[in-house]
Design a protein around this motif. Structure first.
Motif, mmCIF file in Angstrom:
data_model
loop_
_atom_site.group_PDB
_atom_site.id
_atom_site.type_symbol
_atom_site.label_atom_id
_atom_site.label_comp_id
_atom_site.label_asym_id
_atom_site.label_seq_id
_atom_site.Cartn_x
_atom_site.Cartn_y
_atom_site.Cartn_z
ATOM 1 N N LYS A 42 8.445 -10.978 5.393
ATOM 2 C CA LYS A 42 7.500 -10.136 6.120
ATOM 3 C C LYS A 42 6.458 -9.520 5.194
ATOM 4 C CE LYS A 42 9.881 -11.042 9.751
ATOM 5 N NZ LYS A 42 9.405 -12.096 10.664
ATOM 6 N N GLY A 43 6.355 -10.028 3.987
ATOM 7 C CA GLY A 43 5.400 -9.479 3.034
ATOM 8 C C GLY A 43 4.716 -10.575 2.241
ATOM 9 N N PHE A 44 3.773 -10.147 1.429
ATOM 10 C CA PHE A 44 2.920 -11.013 0.627
ATOM 11 C C PHE A 44 3.533 -11.032 -0.768
ATOM 12 C CE2 PHE A 44 -2.000 -11.460 -0.157
ATOM 13 C CZ PHE A 44 -1.818 -12.746 -0.609
ATOM 14 N N TYR A 45 4.328 -12.044 -1.090
ATOM 15 C CA TYR A 45 5.044 -12.080 -2.362
ATOM 16 C C TYR A 45 4.111 -12.435 -3.512
ATOM 17 C CZ TYR A 45 9.849 -11.126 -1.116
ATOM 18 O OH TYR A 45 11.011 -10.498 -0.739
ATOM 19 N N LEU A 46 4.147 -11.626 -4.548
ATOM 20 C CA LEU A 46 3.201 -11.751 -5.643
ATOM 21 C C LEU A 46 3.345 -13.062 -6.409
ATOM 22 C CD1 LEU A 46 1.090 -10.765 -7.656
ATOM 23 C CD2 LEU A 46 2.829 -9.286 -8.688
ATOM 24 N N SER A 64 -11.406 -15.858 -0.877
ATOM 25 C CA SER A 64 -11.109 -14.564 -0.262
ATOM 26 C C SER A 64 -9.615 -14.242 -0.302
ATOM 27 C CB SER A 64 -11.623 -14.519 1.184
ATOM 28 O OG SER A 64 -11.076 -15.566 1.957
ATOM 29 N N MET A 65 -8.758 -15.248 -0.098
ATOM 30 C CA MET A 65 -7.328 -14.977 -0.105
ATOM 31 C C MET A 65 -6.841 -14.685 -1.523
ATOM 32 S SD MET A 65 -4.967 -14.418 2.044
ATOM 33 C CE MET A 65 -5.880 -15.004 3.462
ATOM 34 N N ALA A 66 -7.404 -15.379 -2.501
ATOM 35 C CA ALA A 66 -7.047 -15.101 -3.895
ATOM 36 C C ALA A 66 -7.467 -13.694 -4.290
ATOM 37 C CB ALA A 66 -7.687 -16.130 -4.825
ATOM 38 N N ARG A 67 -8.667 -13.288 -3.879
ATOM 39 C CA ARG A 67 -9.132 -11.934 -4.201
ATOM 40 C C ARG A 67 -8.256 -10.890 -3.514
ATOM 41 N NH1 ARG A 67 -15.017 -12.067 -5.954
ATOM 42 N NH2 ARG A 67 -15.058 -9.852 -5.450
ATOM 43 N N LYS A 68 -7.818 -11.189 -2.295
ATOM 44 C CA LYS A 68 -6.959 -10.226 -1.598
ATOM 45 C C LYS A 68 -5.658 -10.035 -2.359
ATOM 46 C CE LYS A 68 -4.696 -9.039 2.743
ATOM 47 N NZ LYS A 68 -5.024 -7.615 2.525
ATOM 48 N N LEU A 69 -5.054 -11.148 -2.821
ATOM 49 C CA LEU A 69 -3.809 -11.013 -3.570
ATOM 50 C C LEU A 69 -4.042 -10.220 -4.858
ATOM 51 C CD1 LEU A 69 -1.001 -13.541 -4.196
ATOM 52 C CD2 LEU A 69 -1.963 -12.295 -6.115
ATOM 53 N N ILE A 70 -5.077 -10.578 -5.601
ATOM 54 C CA ILE A 70 -5.354 -9.896 -6.867
ATOM 55 C C ILE A 70 -5.592 -8.406 -6.639
ATOM 56 C CG2 ILE A 70 -6.996 -9.699 -8.774
ATOM 57 C CD1 ILE A 70 -7.408 -12.798 -8.484
ATOM 58 N N ASP A 71 -6.455 -8.076 -5.692
ATOM 59 C CA ASP A 71 -6.788 -6.671 -5.435
ATOM 60 C C ASP A 71 -5.576 -5.892 -4.939
ATOM 61 O OD1 ASP A 71 -9.380 -7.328 -6.121
ATOM 62 O OD2 ASP A 71 -10.122 -7.370 -4.061
ATOM 63 N N ASP A 72 -4.846 -6.471 -3.991
ATOM 64 C CA ASP A 72 -3.710 -5.763 -3.409
ATOM 65 C C ASP A 72 -2.578 -5.594 -4.418
ATOM 66 O OD1 ASP A 72 -5.207 -5.715 -1.124
ATOM 67 O OD2 ASP A 72 -3.887 -7.004 0.056
ATOM 68 N N ASN A 88 1.658 -5.412 0.608
ATOM 69 C CA ASN A 88 1.263 -5.306 2.010
ATOM 70 C C ASN A 88 2.467 -5.153 2.937
ATOM 71 O OD1 ASN A 88 -0.986 -7.682 0.945
ATOM 72 N ND2 ASN A 88 -1.714 -5.714 1.654
ATOM 73 N N CYS A 89 3.478 -4.422 2.462
ATOM 74 C CA CYS A 89 4.635 -4.144 3.299
ATOM 75 C C CYS A 89 5.376 -2.962 2.688
ATOM 76 C CB CYS A 89 5.551 -5.359 3.409
ATOM 77 S SG CYS A 89 6.477 -5.721 1.914
ATOM 78 N N SER A 90 6.446 -2.530 3.329
ATOM 79 C CA SER A 90 7.184 -1.353 2.857
ATOM 80 C C SER A 90 8.411 -1.716 2.035
ATOM 81 C CB SER A 90 7.625 -0.504 4.062
ATOM 82 O OG SER A 90 8.451 -1.261 4.929
#
Length: 346
Positions: A42-46, A64-72, A88-90
């Motif tokens: 349920k999350g975005f695994y680094l 855009s997806m690569a930048r989202k991972l890097i930024d997040d 992007n999860c708890s």
């Protein structure tokens, strides 16, 4: 998906099927975020995510997806300055080597986009991350006393008896080769980024290399041991040395390639396989690359078992809860795409 299959693979039906499997996985698996698998995570695994977004960036020519991972990922430093694993999860989790993947992705992003401004923006974050590892875990040139889980290779049955106590939830007091190879390469990448930006090198990597060789290199066998205090030599441990170009001489490189040839990539899994393919690409090992991609126990096994998206392993029974829609192994498309991999991975 904009990227094309390499011309030399156009007439190979098996290569086309692997390509289509990976492209289909990316097409249906990447939405607002990249999840490891659609049915469970349920999350975005680094860590896994770095390979998934690299694949996506090459296939779509959209970063855009690569930048989202890097930024997040970098934004999680408010939790801990060595970052968290699942973004992007708890869910709070830390895996020791995954932030090192992020360092590499920052450079790969630049090699693909030539966005020097974004590289400059991320360089201080890379240094802050590496300095946090240096502060907390580097002792006499080696990473040790880790209070984070180190996956090494996943699942456990693909570790070739890797001899280090890496139980989740335990502090690993040993220096072991996997995390130290990841760390050494991250320092090297930081120095490459510094040079691209016209900066002074981040730090001298030679003391780290010396400590690495002193601890892990078996001069008699010309191969690398898994950990300090151990005599065990595994394909897994040596895969990191080969993948990150840490061989001290031609003989050790030849010996590691012999291990790879004898065992095959189907005896490895997510993390070692990518690094081996990366080094094959960089070194122009075209035959070994093709043999690895067409290994009957790897992506072709997924297809034989009815895969329409890449599995969480080479086959349905390779893990107790194998997902049949898992993004990471779609990275075969990176090595099938008609792109300049030598430049991306230089």
């Amino acid at each position: 998906m904009n990227a094309c299959l390499k011309k030399e693979y156009d007439s190979d039906d098996d290569m086309k099927r692997i390509w289509e499997l990976c492209v289909h996985t990316q097409k249906y698996g990447v939405q607002e975020v990249v999840q490891d698998c659609m049915d469970r995570e349920k999350g975005f695994y680094l860590g896994d995510g770095c390979y998934s977004v690299l694949t996506n960036m090459i296939l779509t020519k959209d970063d855009s997806m690569a930048r989202k991972l890097i930024d997040d990922a970098f934004s999680t430093n408010f939790v801990t300055d060595t970052l968290v694993t699942c973004i992007n999860c708890s869910y709070m989790q830390e895996i020791a080597e995954f932030p090192m993947f992020l360092v590499y992705l920052v450079l790969w992003h630049y090699r693909i986009t030539n966005d020097i401004e974004y590289l400059s923006q991320n360089y201080p974050k890379v240094i802050h991350l590496l300095e946090a590892y240096r502060r907390d875990y580097e002792k006499e040139g080696l990473i040790k006393n880790l209070d984070k889980w180190c996956v090494v290779e996943w699942p456990q049955n693909y570790r070739h008896g890797y001899d280090a106590d890496i139980r989740q939830g335990e502090i690993c007091t040993q220096a072991h080769i996997s995390i130290n190879a990841y760390y050494l390469y991250a320092v090297r990448v930081a120095n490459i980024i510094a040079k691209l930006l016209g900066n002074e090198p981040y730090r001298d990597e030679s003391p780290l290399l010396s400590a690495f060789y002193k601890c892990f290199f078996d001069a008699e066998k010309c191969l690398f041991r898994d950990s300090e205090g151990s005599e065990h030599i595994s394909l897994v441990g040596n895969s990191f040395v080969y993948g990150f170009a840490l061989c001290p001489d031609a003989e050790s490189k030849t010996n590691i390639l012999k291990l790879i040839d004898e065992n095959g990539i189907d005896s490895l899994s997510f993390f070692c396989t990518f690094l081996i393919l990366m080094r094959f690409a960089k070194d122009g090992e075209d035959k070994r690359m093709k043999d690895a991609l067409l290994n009957d126990g790897a992506w072709k096994r997924m297809l034989k078992e009815g895969a329409t998206t890449t599995f969480e392993g080479w086959g349905k029974d390779t893990k107790w809860n194998t997902s049949l829609f898992h993004m990471t192994m779609s990275y075969a498309a990176v090595f099938l795409a008609d792109v300049d991999l030598k430049r991306i991975f230089e």
